[in-house]
Design an enzyme around this catalytic site. Structure first.
Site, PDB file in Angstrom:
ATOM      1  N   GLU A  40      26.376  11.892  57.132  1.00 25.85           N
ATOM      2  CA  GLU A  40      25.223  11.345  57.840  1.00 25.85           C
ATOM      3  C   GLU A  40      24.945   9.922  57.364  1.00 25.85           C
ATOM      4  O   GLU A  40      24.996   9.642  56.164  1.00 25.85           O
ATOM      5  CB  GLU A  40      24.019  12.241  57.565  1.00 25.85           C
ATOM      6  CG  GLU A  40      22.695  11.745  58.059  1.00 25.85           C
ATOM      7  CD  GLU A  40      21.567  12.654  57.596  1.00 25.85           C
ATOM      8  OE1 GLU A  40      20.409  12.226  57.701  1.00 25.85           O
ATOM      9  OE2 GLU A  40      21.848  13.781  57.128  1.00 25.85           O
ATOM     10  N   HIS A  47      24.809   9.191  53.427  1.00 22.34           N
ATOM     11  CA  HIS A  47      24.987  10.523  52.824  1.00 22.34           C
ATOM     12  C   HIS A  47      26.441  10.947  53.003  1.00 22.34           C
ATOM     13  O   HIS A  47      26.796  11.571  54.014  1.00 22.34           O
ATOM     14  CB  HIS A  47      24.091  11.557  53.502  1.00 22.34           C
ATOM     15  CG  HIS A  47      22.622  11.361  53.361  1.00 22.34           C
ATOM     16  ND1 HIS A  47      21.874  11.949  52.361  1.00 22.34           N
ATOM     17  CD2 HIS A  47      21.749  10.658  54.123  1.00 22.34           C
ATOM     18  CE1 HIS A  47      20.605  11.634  52.514  1.00 22.34           C
ATOM     19  NE2 HIS A  47      20.493  10.839  53.566  1.00 22.34           N
ATOM     20  N   ASP A 100      21.869   7.388  57.798  1.00 23.43           N
ATOM     21  CA  ASP A 100      20.517   7.122  58.281  1.00 23.43           C
ATOM     22  C   ASP A 100      20.303   5.620  58.381  1.00 23.43           C
ATOM     23  O   ASP A 100      20.256   4.911  57.379  1.00 23.43           O
ATOM     24  CB  ASP A 100      19.485   7.728  57.336  1.00 23.43           C
ATOM     25  CG  ASP A 100      19.551   9.236  57.288  1.00 23.43           C
ATOM     26  OD1 ASP A 100      19.800   9.835  58.336  1.00 23.43           O
ATOM     27  OD2 ASP A 100      19.372   9.817  56.196  1.00 23.43           O
ATOM     28  N   GLU A 150      14.770   5.380  59.051  1.00 23.65           N
ATOM     29  CA  GLU A 150      13.795   6.452  58.926  1.00 23.65           C
ATOM     30  C   GLU A 150      12.485   5.765  58.599  1.00 23.65           C
ATOM     31  O   GLU A 150      12.356   5.107  57.562  1.00 23.65           O
ATOM     32  CB  GLU A 150      14.204   7.438  57.840  1.00 23.65           C
ATOM     33  CG  GLU A 150      15.497   8.161  58.183  1.00 23.65           C
ATOM     34  CD  GLU A 150      15.742   9.344  57.274  1.00 23.65           C
ATOM     35  OE1 GLU A 150      15.411  10.464  57.684  1.00 23.65           O
ATOM     36  OE2 GLU A 150      16.243   9.137  56.157  1.00 23.65           O
TER      37      GLU A 150
END
Length: 473
Positions: free
Chosen positions: A237, A253, A239, A242
């Site tokens: 993942e 991640h 991101d 956020e």
């Protein structure tokens, strides 16, 4: 951590049209699926950008699942014992219903706006309320758009001004399968990407109703918030954004696996086995507030990035040799607001320096905050780059967090830790401000808008005039 997004189960009542926390693998026939439009610009090294009108699809976990007629397979957090006595029978019996573009807006709060989408936090209907949403960009009617971001930059404009503490308007990438797991399911999944199936992320979420075409009913805990099953769905993942109006972070991640893995036991990294799982759940977050700059991002004009207004953010994925085949070594960020380029903040936490995500900054941050460096153990930026190279799906979501009240993004986390200790304070929000029940009752009108999505060569998605213009520091 966008993945606690799966805690965003829809608070819908019993009537079928709003049993939206559900997912299925067969295709219902009551409503023809219609994907809302969303444009994408692809930019060349010369700065020429081509607009393409694509679409987005709602995640299957929000959809109505039924027996092919009007009986729910899943209601009030529990599976129907007759329709779903075991995983295979459940998958065979249950149908995933489509949604029209009108229902995307009226039921799920997903609105097409100029060059983008607006996502509502609470959508009320005569049947109940829907909370948030999660959507994926499509390549065509049946396939997710796969982004290959290494040695590229990704740009979009966000308006998070209406998001309060405890909310998260997120844009991120996950290593889902382009067909939504259709081929891999051996016929169990008949719906595929056209109906938003196949989600996974680095938190290895257990609240997915179906994983790889099989109902996740084993050890299903309907009293959990959200309800969860035995299996999780893990994958890498990235991101990108956020954020609410008070805090923001971007976080890679990496995982030890390729693509989606249905996990169980230690592999999921649950609870006390967090760092024994296949994915780096903590990631390496660049959160300006956490890294010591308390004047960089906030909801008025005293901050260098003013979240009370739309802001364009550019994320660059830099390789060691400037080629597509090189190793990922740096994830850089800058912002554009009111015609000015705003350089990313500099870390000012003791023992940590830098203004972008590098393996060195990550190591220093983990050391200074006393956190386990699972990012390094999972291969760091090199492994993250390999996932970006394989291709990832673009996700837009709005959610609240029933697991930890979003404290990891905008408040003190853990809440019991000393907020003066390095890395504990992530934002200015109170530790009691992010409870979903309070947010849903107090701020039902909250929303987030994402627009002007662009991808291209490094230096291509924002004009040279802006890059060479006045810098705000």
């Amino acid at each position: 951590m966008a993945k606690m997004a799966l805690s965003l189960a829809l608070g819908l009542l019993e009537l079928a049209l709003l049993s939206a926390v559900l997912s299925a693998q067969k295709i219902g026939t009551h409503v023809a699926e219609q994907h809302p439009e969303m444009p994408l610009w692809t930019c060349s090294a010369l700065g020429d950008c081509t607009k393409e009108t694509l679409t987005v699809v709602m995640d299957s976990n929000w959809r109505w699942i039924h027996d092919g007629q009007y009986t729910n397979c899943f209601k009030d957090g529990a599976w129907d014992a007759m329709l779903c006595p075991d995983p295979d029978t459940c998958s065979s019996n249950c149908h995933l219903e489509g949604a029209s573009t009108q229902e995307y807006a009226s039921t799920y709060g997903v609105h097409v706006v100029s060059d983008g989408l607006m996502l509502d936090f609470v959508t009320a209907t005569q049947y109940g309320e829907n909370y948030g949403s999660r959507l994926y960009m499509m390549e065509d009617a049946a396939t997710y758009k796969m982004f290959h971001l290494k040695n590229r930059e990704f740009t979009f404009t966000a308006d998070s001004s209406q998001l309060h503490c405890g909310m998260n308007g997120a844009v991120y990438f996950v290593e889902m399968q382009a067909d939504g797991g259709l081929a891999k399911s051996s016929g169990k999944n008949e719906a595929g990407a056209a109906y938003g199936t196949g989600y996974c992320d680095a938190q290895c979420p257990h609240d997915l109703k179906f994983i790889e075409g099989e109902a996740n009913i084993i050890d299903w805990n309907s009293t959990s918030n959200p309800p969860v099953g035995h299996y999780g769905a893990c994958c890498a993942e990235m991101d990108i954004w956020e954020a609410n109006s008070r805090a923001t972070a971007y976080t890679p991640h990496p995982c030890d696996i390729t693509g989606l893995e249905r996990c169980e036991g230690v592999a999921c990294g649950d609870k006390n086995e967090r760092y024994d799982g296949v994915c780096d759940k903590d990631g390496c977050d660049f959160n300006s507030w956490r890294l010591g700059d308390r004047e960089f991002f906030g909801n008025d004009g005293t901050f260098r990035v003013n979240s009370a207004k739309p802001v364009t953010l550019v994320t660059q994925f830099i390789t060691h040799d400037g080629t597509d085949s090189g190793d990922l070594v740096d994830i850089r960020r800058f912002y554009v607001q009111d015609g000015k380029v705003i350089q990313n903040s500099e870390a000012s936490m003791a023992g940590v320096s830098g203004d972008s995500v590098t393996d060195q900054l990550c190591a220093d941050l983990k050391s200074a905050s006393g956190d386990t460096n699972d990012f390094k153990r999972k291969g760091g930026l090199k492994v993250m780059g390999e996932a970006l190279d394989r291709g990832m799906v673009l996700v837009f979501s709005l959610w609240d967090d029933s697991v930890s009240d979003m404290l990891w993004l905008d408040s003190d986390f853990p809440a019991t830790a000393n907020p003066t200790d390095p890395g504990v304070s992530r934002g200015p929000c109170d530790t009691t401000s992010g409870k979903p029940k309070f947010l849903r009752a107090t701020y039902p009108e909250a929303s987030v808008t994402f627009s002007q999505v662009k991808v291209g060569a490094i230096g291509s998605t924002e004009s040279a005039d802006r890059r060479l213009g006045e810098l705000s520091v």
